[in-house]
Design an enzyme around this catalytic site. Structure first.
Site, PDB file in Angstrom:
ATOM      1  NE  ARG A   1     -63.491  98.780 -59.580  1.00 52.27           N
ATOM      2  CZ  ARG A   1     -63.148 100.050 -59.451  1.00 52.27           C
ATOM      3  NH1 ARG A   1     -62.000 100.482 -59.948  1.00 52.27           N
ATOM      4  NH2 ARG A   1     -63.943 100.895 -58.824  1.00 52.27           N
TER       5      ARG A   1
ATOM      6  CG  ASP B   1     -55.419 108.395 -64.597  1.00 51.61           C
ATOM      7  OD1 ASP B   1     -55.774 109.047 -63.590  1.00 51.61           O
ATOM      8  OD2 ASP B   1     -55.571 107.165 -64.682  1.00 51.61           O
TER       9      ASP B   1
END
Length: 276
Positions: free
Chosen positions: A43, A149
């Site tokens: 990532r 979030d």
């Protein structure tokens, strides 16, 4: 000893991995064990490509620089796992519809639900659909869903409410007809009646919380598995403080409050009710 991993000319050394793990934990509370090494590499390697940076050491220097605040947000966004779906762990929504909502106090007609760690929004939209299906007088209630979030990109995606058409396969047909609009052959949009119930906000659960509550239910599923036990203990205690007496907490299938928090009683299937 862990071996260096590299693709091309960009290795991730053990020291780099430890330093990145430390910064991720400082920024988000997420604990990255050695088993997450490949995930971190894959990532963040994409972030290096975007930024034109040729080593993880240089990336770490960028993170630590005064102008690195924006990239620290991007780092957390990249690392965060965003596995979610409509009506995931369906039994939670069945309990919400069958056991929780029908027994809400009618006086005041106030309902507050928090989706903590909402990812790209499928969970809060599922909650909203459940409210519409199970509460014929929903229009007469002061009902709101808070969806938060840590990942800013996921919050934006949830607020937009646009998804690939195949994502809504788990949504019952009658709810699709009532609340989901086809944009084209491959894309759908959540209805305005669902969006009106939900407020999407970016929030790090380890920071101070601006909302006062109290909430009738909190969904925090497949989030605390990334935290260590002391962090879990503190978070569950804060959730209890934010719930009404007898309020409910829904957690992920691989999570548990056993020997972590004694302020809830277990109702089964990762559903908990506040005791104190």
């Amino acid at each position: 000893m862990l071996q260096d991993r590299s693709v091309g000319d960009v290795p991730l050394t053990e020291a780099d991995f430890d330093a990145i793990s430390k910064r991720v934990r400082e920024a988000s509370g997420i604990v990255l064990g050695s088993s997450k090494r490949d995930l971190v590499y894959g990532r963040l390697r994409r972030r290096l490509r975007v930024l034109g940076i040729t080593s993880f050491a240089k990336y770490l220097s960028m993170l630590d620089a005064p102008e690195g605040a924006a990239e620290r947000v991007e780092m957390v966004n990249a690392i965060t796992t965003n596995l979610t779906g409509f009506f995931r762990e369906r039994h939670h929504f069945e309990y919400l519809e069958r056991d929780l909502l029908p027994h809400l106090p009618r006086q005041g007609r106030r309902l507050r639900i928090w989706s903590a760690g909402c990812s790209s929004g499928e969970e809060p939209y599922t909650i909203a659909m459940t409210l519409h299906r199970s509460m014929p007088d929903l229009h007469a209630w002061d009902a709101r869903i808070l969806a938060t979030d840590i990942d800013t990109e996921m919050v934006s995606k949830g607020a937009a409410g646009v998804y690939p058409a195949d994502r809504i396969a788990p949504v019952p047909a009658e709810l699709q007809r009532a609340h989901v609009h086809q944009l084209d052959g491959s894309t759908v949009r959540m209805g305005d009646d669902l969006k009106a119930l939900i407020a999407f906000r970016q929030l790090n659960l380890l920071d101070s919380w601006p909302m006062r509550g109290p909430f009738d239910a909190i969904f925090c599923r497949n989030v605390v598995i990334y935290f260590d036990k002391p962090t879990q203990r503190a978070l569950f205690d804060r959730f209890a403080d934010m719930l009404v007496p007898g309020g409910h907490l829904f957690i992920g299938h691989s999570e548990s409050l056993f020997r972590t928090c004694d302020r809830f009683r277990h109702l089964g299937r990762t559903i908990y009710q506040k005791l104190r």
